[in-house]
Every structure is written in C-alpha cells, then in structure tokens.
Design a protein around this motif. Structure first.
Motif, PDB file in Angstrom:
ATOM      1  N   ILE A 127       0.834  -1.207   0.000  1.00 51.77           N
ATOM      2  CA  ILE A 127       0.000   0.000   0.000  1.00 51.77           C
ATOM      3  C   ILE A 127       0.868   1.258   0.000  1.00 51.77           C
ATOM      4  O   ILE A 127       0.386   2.341  -0.272  1.00 51.77           O
ATOM      5  N   TYR A 178      -2.485   2.564  10.134  1.00 52.46           N
ATOM      6  CA  TYR A 178      -1.902   2.120   8.856  1.00 52.46           C
ATOM      7  C   TYR A 178      -0.422   2.450   8.808  1.00 52.46           C
ATOM      8  O   TYR A 178       0.005   3.458   9.397  1.00 52.46           O
ATOM      9  N   ILE A 223      -6.695   3.911  13.642  1.00 44.18           N
ATOM     10  CA  ILE A 223      -8.048   3.770  13.087  1.00 44.18           C
ATOM     11  C   ILE A 223      -8.907   2.978  14.085  1.00 44.18           C
ATOM     12  O   ILE A 223     -10.078   3.265  14.272  1.00 44.18           O
ATOM     13  N   ALA A 234     -20.911   4.365   8.612  1.00 41.75           N
ATOM     14  CA  ALA A 234     -20.667   5.358   7.554  1.00 41.75           C
ATOM     15  C   ALA A 234     -19.341   5.065   6.869  1.00 41.75           C
ATOM     16  O   ALA A 234     -18.511   4.327   7.405  1.00 41.75           O
ATOM     17  N   THR A 235     -19.185   5.657   5.714  1.00 43.36           N
ATOM     18  CA  THR A 235     -17.921   5.452   4.987  1.00 43.36           C
ATOM     19  C   THR A 235     -16.753   5.977   5.827  1.00 43.36           C
ATOM     20  O   THR A 235     -16.857   7.006   6.483  1.00 43.36           O
ATOM     21  N   GLY A 236     -15.683   5.189   5.860  1.00 43.51           N
ATOM     22  CA  GLY A 236     -14.514   5.569   6.658  1.00 43.51           C
ATOM     23  C   GLY A 236     -14.619   5.176   8.122  1.00 43.51           C
ATOM     24  O   GLY A 236     -13.731   5.489   8.911  1.00 43.51           O
ATOM     25  N   ALA A 237     -15.685   4.418   8.487  1.00 42.37           N
ATOM     26  CA  ALA A 237     -15.876   4.057   9.900  1.00 42.37           C
ATOM     27  C   ALA A 237     -14.868   2.991  10.353  1.00 42.37           C
ATOM     28  O   ALA A 237     -14.654   2.798  11.544  1.00 42.37           O
ATOM     29  N   LYS A 281     -14.733  -0.370   8.682  1.00 40.31           N
ATOM     30  CA  LYS A 281     -15.231  -1.738   8.419  1.00 40.31           C
ATOM     31  C   LYS A 281     -14.180  -2.568   7.660  1.00 40.31           C
ATOM     32  O   LYS A 281     -13.859  -3.687   8.045  1.00 40.31           O
ATOM     33  N   THR A 282     -13.659  -1.982   6.564  1.00 37.25           N
ATOM     34  CA  THR A 282     -12.658  -2.717   5.770  1.00 37.25           C
ATOM     35  C   THR A 282     -11.409  -2.974   6.600  1.00 37.25           C
ATOM     36  O   THR A 282     -10.789  -4.037   6.495  1.00 37.25           O
ATOM     37  N   GLN A 296     -14.057  -5.274  -2.343  1.00 33.37           N
ATOM     38  CA  GLN A 296     -14.940  -4.280  -2.979  1.00 33.37           C
ATOM     39  C   GLN A 296     -14.738  -4.260  -4.488  1.00 33.37           C
ATOM     40  O   GLN A 296     -15.687  -4.180  -5.246  1.00 33.37           O
ATOM     41  N   HIS A 326     -23.587  -1.551   2.600  1.00 33.39           N
ATOM     42  CA  HIS A 326     -24.253  -0.269   2.821  1.00 33.39           C
ATOM     43  C   HIS A 326     -25.750  -0.434   2.661  1.00 33.39           C
ATOM     44  O   HIS A 326     -26.542   0.237   3.313  1.00 33.39           O
TER      45      HIS A 326
END
Ligand SMILES: Nc1ncnc2c1ncn2[C@@H]1O[C@H](COP(=O)(O)OP(=O)(O)OP(=O)(O)O)[C@@H](O)[C@H]1O
Length: 599
Positions: free
Chosen positions: A129, A368, A375, A394-397, A399-400, A441, A556
């Motif tokens: 990454i 990260y 995170i 929400a996005t950025g919470a 989960k991934t 994803q 979602h």
C-alpha cells in the motif's frame, strides 16, 4: 569500491559465487595466453628485419637446429605459422570466456529477477500500500537487466581487462622497463584523472536516470490503469507530457553517460600515436640501434593495439558501474532488507489452521503503515463459528480495516487476532487464511478464462471443474456462463475482465471466494454492483450457506443483512451498537437513518 563489490557479492548465492570464480580464473588464463600471443610476434619480426639473428640469437639458433631447418625462409614460415596459431588459440579462448561471461550475466538476470519477484511477493500486504506497483514491475524487468548488463558484466570486464593490461604491461616491462613505465603511467594517468574528476557527477546523473525511469514507468502504468477516466476527462495530453518529460530526462542522462564513457578513447588514440613516434625517436636517437627498432615497434604497436581497448574497456566499465550504482543499491535493498517477508510456500506445504469455535479481535489498536493516527483503539470483536454477522457504518468508519485484520493482511499494533482462543502468529497466518474466502470491494480479474479466474492461481490441469460450477451456481453466474458464453467456463474475460459487466465481475469474485469451499466467507460490499433482483438471488444463495459457514458481510444496503445473526454498527473505529436486523430497526435511530439513506 570495496563496498560495491561486497554488495554485488551478497546478491549472488553459493553456486553463483563459485561460477564467478571460475569465470575470473578463465580470464586470468586468457590474459596469459594473450600475452604469449603478443610475445610470439617478436622473434618473427626480428627474423624478418634481420635474418642473421637466427645464428646470432642463442634461442632462435637452438630452435632452428633442434627442428632441423635447412633455410631461413622455411624458419620464417614456421615462426609466422606459430604466431598465427598462437593468435588463433588465444582468440578461441577469448571466445570461450566471452561465452562463460555472457552465460553468467544472462543467467543472473534470470535468477535475480526471480529472487526479486519472490522477495516482493513475500512482503506483507502493508508493503504494497506504500509502493507504486509500476515501479516494482520496472525493478523486476528493467533494473535487473540493467544490473546484470551494466553492473555485473562491467565488473567481470574490469577484471578481465585489468588482467590483460597487467600481463601486457609485464611483457613490456621485461623488454624495456623504462619505456613500459612511461607508456603505462601516461595512459593510466589520463584515464584515472578523467574518471576521478567525473565520478561524482556520474553518480548524480545515474540517480537522475533511475528516478526519471521510475517516474515514466509509474506514469505509463497509471495511464493504462485509469484509461477509462483518462478518456472521459480527455487527460491524454497530461499523461503524455509527463511521460515525455521523464523519458527525455532519462535518455538525456544516458547520452551524457555514453559520451563520457567513450570520449577518452579518441584522446587516447592521439596519445598512442604520439607514443609510437616517441618510441621510434627513442630507439633512433637514444639507442641508435636501427636493427632492433622494427621488432620493438611492432611489439609496441601490437601491445598498444591490445592495451588501448583494455584500458578503455576498464574505463567505460568503471563509469558504467558508477552510473548504475543506484540500481545496485535498490536491488540490494529490495532483495536483502526484507525483515517481514513470509517465504513463498505452495498450498500443499501450508497446514490449514483448525477452526472450531470462534474468531476474535482482542483489544486491537491499529494504525496504517506510515500513519500515526490509530483507526482502531482497543477494539474487541468476537465471532462464533457458523454465525452470520454484518458490519455497517458510515464510509470511513473502519469496516474494511476490521476485515483486513481478520484476514491477516495487517497485524495489530497492539492486541491480537485469536482463533479458538489461540493467537494467530506469523507462522500460522497462511494456515488461517486457508480457512477464508474473501470477496473484496473491487474484483481483480486476470486476462484468462472464467474457470482460471474462479480457481485463481491453480494450474489449469489441476482445476476442479465441479467446484468451479458449484461456486458459479451459488454466485448466480452459472446460467449466464453456460447459456451466453461461447466457450462456457473456458471463455476469456479480457484484461481485468473488460468483456464483462461490473455485476458479472463481482459474481466471479464471489465464485472465486467459494471455490475452495472455505469455512469463513468474508464479503466487503460484495453485492453492491448487482441489480436488486440479482442481488436478491445471490443473497438467497449465500443464505443457504448460513449455519454451515461463518459469514462476515460489510454492506451499505442494509436489507442485504436481514438474515445476519448479529449486526455491528461501527463509528470512527468503535462498535457503537449491535443486534439483529429487527432489533436495530426497532431500537436504533442511527440504524434506521442508515437504512433510509441506503435505499
Ligand atoms: N492505506 C491507508 N493508509 C492510511 N489510512 C487509511 C488507509 N486505508 C484506509 N485508511 C483510513 O482508515 C479509515 C477507515 O477506512 P476503512 O476503509 O476501513 O473504512 P470503511 O468503513 O471500510 O469505509 P467504506 O465504507 O468507504 O469502505 C479511513 O479514515 C481511511 O481514510
């Protein structure tokens, strides 16, 4: 220089070092034979210029008598043939050593590119990454070739030419020490001064070439990777200009280096010609021995003819080496400095980690690589075997991130991943991963057939077609494959699956995750690209796995999670609520709001 040699040496394995030694010894042998060839020209020229030398010279006379020659002409032909065969032998030996040299260099290209590729592949996911993968491609393909041809071969060339030059020098020294010293030191001084004057600049332009080359690879990789956006936004010119700028810079550094490495040879030709003039004058004026002049001039001319390319070769090889030091540094760093690498093992070598009860993330704190903002902080999650859980937020919470930790793609900074209460360590991680089928994803498809994409990484002759079809049916792609594709599962999908729709690609991703019939299925927005009806069909099919597999789903569209045993709501890396779909729909305003906004 010693450091450079040590670095090169560390890039070779045991048998490669042995071969390198054989190569060097052969080069010494060739140097000796070469000098014998040059020396053999002297008696020939002596007899040509003064036939009486046959009786006046003790050695020549002995040869003449021993082999029973009857005329000086016959003896001359004999000497001529001797010179000819010496040269033939010396050149044949040189050809053989060249073969050894090329063999050594090219097979190092093979072995080093393999080792570098393996070194990259065995790096943890976090390594990638923070890297641009086009630059990794470039290192494996271009820079390894540069290393073998422009670092390793120059080394052997420096050595072989140094040996040749020293032997020639030794020969000249025996014949006339003073003159030999004058010739050798004048030539050596010219080359050494130019080299030392320019070596710093060489390293700088070498680094600039390396960087410009990396940039152009990156830009080309990104342009093709994002070709759709590039076309729509009409950004071809931007990428083209950037590519051109770096390509121009890289090549202009190559020109500068090429010119620098060849320039002294022109100068040296003049110096060498001047040298021959000096020898003639020296023998005529100082020694006043015209009889001796011709053979000595022939020897010096021939020695010069051999010495000049040898010295020029040392010079250009040394400057090439200097110019390519950044390549050596990078390869050395990437192949050897590899502390977190996991060895590449085939599936058969990895024992599966038994999984009977539960998976846990215990008191996990994680940030990260390259970022100091955690995170997840003291994060706990426990998942019972054969239950279905959903992760929403929400996005950025985060989960991934949670899923990546469960997958073992990242290791927690603090806390641990436990399976059946036992921490999963680096040694058992691959065994744990064998339990998991993962649908990310965005699905990566290789330019290969559907079957090869579903089995992914399994040799074509070992693919279990029954498993491919079973996975295809659950992922609801089987009917499409059988009815609409000309060659069924053997139909090629195109590069990155360009011949398929987004939904079809996603269903292949689901089939891939199910091919191994894993105990745990992790889906990160796996059905988001599907239309409502197809999503329902796929969700229904996956529901049939409920109770038989542990299913972790990020979605979602919350209706996808209706049948989950437990749903966790995440916010800024924390679990803020949990319950079944009905419970959360009844009790949580946050969940209801998410439900409404996701429809
Ligand atoms: N490689 C990375 N380096 C640094 N920060 C990252 C990296 N990947 C993700 N993050 C950050 O971590 C946080 C959580 O990201 P994550 O992808 O886990 O969220 P998510 O809940 O899955 O979001 P989404 O629903 O949009 O996929 C985000 O703030 C994101 O910016």
């Amino acid at each position: 220089m010693f450091k450079v040699v040590r670095k090169i040496y560390s890039l070779l394995d045991h048998s490669e070092r042995r071969r390198f030694l054989v190569l060097i010894l052969s080069m010494i042998a060739v140097g000796l034979i070469d000098v014998a060839g040059i020396a053999s020209i002297m008696p020939f020229m002596a007899v040509v210029s003064n036939p009486e030398v046959v009786s006046s010279n003790h050695y020549l006379h002995w040869v003449y008598q021993t082999f029973g020659f009857s005329s000086e002409n016959h003896f001359l032909i004999f000497l001529g043939l001797l010179v000819f065969f010496m040269l033939l032998f010396s050149n044949a030996m040189k050809a053989m050593v060249l073969w050894l040299d090329l063999n050594f260099a090219h097979f190092r290209l093979y072995s080093l590119s393999r080792r570098l590729f393996s070194s990259y592949l065995s790096q943890p996911y976090g390594f990638f990454i923070n890297q641009n993968t086009s630059i990794l491609h470039k290192n494996i393909l271009q820079e390894v070739a540069k290393f073998t041809h422009e670092v390793l071969r120059p080394c052997t060339q420096i050595f072989s030419r140094l040996v040749a030059a020293l032997f020639i020098f030794g020969l000249l020294l025996v014949i006339d020490p003073l003159l030999a010293l004058i010739i050798f030191s004048s030539m050596g001084t010219v080359y050494l001064s130019i080299y030392f004057l320019a070596q710093r600049r060489l390293v700088v332009i070498g680094e600039e070439r390396f960087e410009a080359n990396a940039q152009r690879s990156k830009i080309a990789g990104e342009a093709f990777g994002g070709i759709k956006d590039l076309k729509i936004l009409n950004r071809e010119a931007f990428f083209f200009d950037q590519f051109s700028e770096h390509a121009h810079k890289a090549e202009s550094r190559m020109v500068a280096h090429g010119l620098f490495s060849q320039l002294p040879s022109f100068f040296m030709e003049v110096v060498a010609f001047g040298g021959i003039l000096i020898i003639v004058i020296y023998y005529l004026v100082v020694k006043q021995n015209i009889g001796q002049t011709l053979p000595v001039i022939a020897l010096y001319a021939f020695a010069g003819y051999r010495l000049m390319p040898a010295l020029q070769g040392i010079f250009s090889a040394a400057s090439l080496l200097r110019f390519n030091l950044p390549v050596l540094d990078r390869l050395h760093q990437d192949i050897n400095a590899n502390p977190c690498a996991r060895p590449i093992l085939s599936r058969q070598q990895v024992p599966i980690l038994p999984f009977k009860e539960r998976i846990q993330l215990q008191a996990v704190t994680f940030s990260y690589p390259g970022s100091d903002c955690p995170i997840l902080k003291s994060f706990d999650l426990s998942i019972e075997k054969n239950t279905s859980i959903g992760l929403v937020g929400a996005t950025g919470a985060g989960k991934t991130t949670v899923v990546d930790l469960l997958l073992g793609l990242f290791s927690p900074d603090q806390g641990q991943l436990l399976v059946d209460g036992m921490p999963v360590k680096a040694e058992t991680m691959a065994g744990w991963q064998l339990n998991i089928g993962y649908v990310p994803q965005s699905i990566f498809l290789s330019d290969d057939s559907l079957a090869n994409n579903i089995a992914f990484g399994v040799p074509a002759d070992q693919i279990d077609m029954a498993a491919v079809e079973r996975a295809g049916k659950i992922a609801n792609i089987h009917d499409f494959v059988i009815k609409q594709l000309p060659n069924g599962y053997q139909t090629p999908v195109g590069e990155r699956g360009v011949r398929l729709s987004g939904g079809q690609r996603q269903r292949i991703g689901i089939a891939r995750a199910l091919y191994r019939d894993p105990a745990v299925l992790i889906m990160d927005e796996a059905t988001s690209a599907l239309d409502g009806i197809t999503e329902e069909v796929v969700t229904q099919a996956i529901r049939t796995l409920a109770g038989k597999k542990t299913i972790i789903t990020i979605a979602h569209r919350l209706t996808t999670l209706k049948d989950c045993d437990l749903i966790y709501v995440l916010e800024e890396g924390r679990i803020v609520e949990q319950g079944s779909y009905e419970e959360l729909s009844g009790s949580s305003n946050r969940f209801r709001a998410m439900s409404r906004s996701a429809i």
